[in-house]
Design a protein around this motif. Structure first.
Motif, PDB file in Angstrom:
ATOM      1  N   ASN A  69      39.684  40.527  42.554  1.00  0.00           N
ATOM      2  CA  ASN A  69      39.418  41.590  43.518  1.00  0.00           C
ATOM      3  C   ASN A  69      39.556  41.124  44.963  1.00  0.00           C
ATOM      4  O   ASN A  69      39.506  41.931  45.885  1.00  0.00           O
ATOM      5  CB  ASN A  69      38.005  42.143  43.325  1.00  0.00           C
ATOM      6  CG  ASN A  69      37.866  42.944  42.043  1.00  0.00           C
ATOM      7  OD1 ASN A  69      38.787  43.019  41.245  1.00  0.00           O
ATOM      8  ND2 ASN A  69      36.712  43.536  41.826  1.00  0.00           N
ATOM      9  N   SER A 111      34.426  56.864  43.681  1.00  0.00           N
ATOM     10  CA  SER A 111      34.027  55.465  43.793  1.00  0.00           C
ATOM     11  C   SER A 111      34.275  54.711  42.489  1.00  0.00           C
ATOM     12  O   SER A 111      34.631  53.526  42.491  1.00  0.00           O
ATOM     13  CB  SER A 111      32.548  55.361  44.179  1.00  0.00           C
ATOM     14  OG  SER A 111      31.720  55.947  43.180  1.00  0.00           O
ATOM     15  N   GLU A 115      36.739  51.505  42.153  1.00  0.00           N
ATOM     16  CA  GLU A 115      36.244  50.234  41.627  1.00  0.00           C
ATOM     17  C   GLU A 115      37.061  49.784  40.420  1.00  0.00           C
ATOM     18  O   GLU A 115      37.369  48.600  40.263  1.00  0.00           O
ATOM     19  CB  GLU A 115      34.766  50.372  41.239  1.00  0.00           C
ATOM     20  CG  GLU A 115      34.137  49.066  40.765  1.00  0.00           C
ATOM     21  CD  GLU A 115      32.658  49.203  40.450  1.00  0.00           C
ATOM     22  OE1 GLU A 115      32.077  48.230  39.919  1.00  0.00           O
ATOM     23  OE2 GLU A 115      32.077  50.274  40.728  1.00  0.00           O
ATOM     24  N   GLU A 118      40.532  48.610  41.507  1.00  0.00           N
ATOM     25  CA  GLU A 118      40.464  47.341  42.244  1.00  0.00           C
ATOM     26  C   GLU A 118      40.685  46.164  41.306  1.00  0.00           C
ATOM     27  O   GLU A 118      41.391  45.208  41.640  1.00  0.00           O
ATOM     28  CB  GLU A 118      39.112  47.211  42.935  1.00  0.00           C
ATOM     29  CG  GLU A 118      39.038  46.100  43.963  1.00  0.00           C
ATOM     30  CD  GLU A 118      39.970  46.330  45.138  1.00  0.00           C
ATOM     31  OE1 GLU A 118      40.558  45.337  45.622  1.00  0.00           O
ATOM     32  OE2 GLU A 118      40.124  47.485  45.572  1.00  0.00           O
TER      33      GLU A 118
END
Length: 248
Positions: A69, A111, A115, A118
């Protein structure tokens, strides 16, 4: 004998998320075939434990702390591998997450999607962008992207053998993007010695797949290991399950 000296005549492989689940089994199988495998793990303690357990079983593996990440960390990781070993022959993009499985696409939070992407998409993209130039120097490389049939258009359009509606939306879309990345990278690499493929391991008996999954972890890792060890005549830019091509 140091790891560096003992790996001079071995292929060097990096498996992200290699400390558990399918990644751990891919690591084990590659090491059993004589590869020197770096267990990519962002938690050094967990990674060291996995390395120690495999070393105890007679397998030659090492630890590579990496957080997919973090773009800078990924860059530093490949630079470190290049400095210590001179090359990287195999990259298995296995690190992945699945969040909010039961939430349908119309209710999934932005979100959660960000996430998931990512790690599952951008993490793989970062690794590939840093690794390919090193592979090009040696005119050899095998990149394996651990995908999922749940991200295949055949399944999502309702035409495939599995129907689960719109659940696990973020995860499934991230795997669709990973599949697209596989195709584009395969087209962009002109060197014949470098191959990029995606694999659906199926539902495997891991923390992610569940204890009631139909496939053992050994079965789930088999096709990825096959793709990681392809000879010159092997496929490039494909999508596979059980060593057979499947629909995107």
């Amino acid at each position: 004998m140091s790891n560096k000296r003992s790996t001079i005549n071995r292929r060097i492989a990096l498996v992200t998320g290699g400390n558990r689940g399918i990644g751990r089994e891919i690591t084990r199988q590659l090491a059993s075939k004589g590869y020197y495998v770096l267990i990519g793990c962002r938690d050094a303690e967990k990674g060291e434990k996995a390395v120690a357990e495999m070393n105890k079983d007679g397998l030659i593996v090492g630890l590579q702390v990496v957080d997919v990440n973090d773009k800078e960390t990924v860059k530093q990781t490949i630079e470190q591998i290049k400095k210590e070993y001179g090359r990287l022959d195999v990259l298995v993009n296995n690190a992945g997450i699945i969040l909010d499985r039961a939430v349908p696409v119309l209710k999934v939070g932005e979100s959660v999607i960000k996430e998931t992407f990512e790690t599952n998409f951008f993490g793989a993209l970062r690794m590939i962008q840093e690794v390919v130039p090193l592979m090009q120097q040696w005119k050899y490389g095998r990149i394996v992207n651990i995908s999922s049939g749940l991200g295949a258009f055949e399944i999502m359009s309702g035409q495939g053998p599995i129907q689960i509606g719109g659940s696990s939306a973020a995860y499934r879309i991230s795997k669709t993007m990973l599949n697209a990345l596989t195709c584009l990278v395969a087209q962009d690499i002109s060197e014949k010695g470098i191959k990029v493929n995606a694999v659906c391991p199926g539902r495997v008996q891991t923390d992610m797949g569940g204890a009631d999954a139909p496939s053992t972890v050994e079965e789930g890792a088999d096709t990825a290991v096959w793709l990681a060890t392809l000879d010159e005549e092997g496929p490039n830019g494909g999508y596979f399950r059980d060593r057979q091509p499947i629909s995107w």
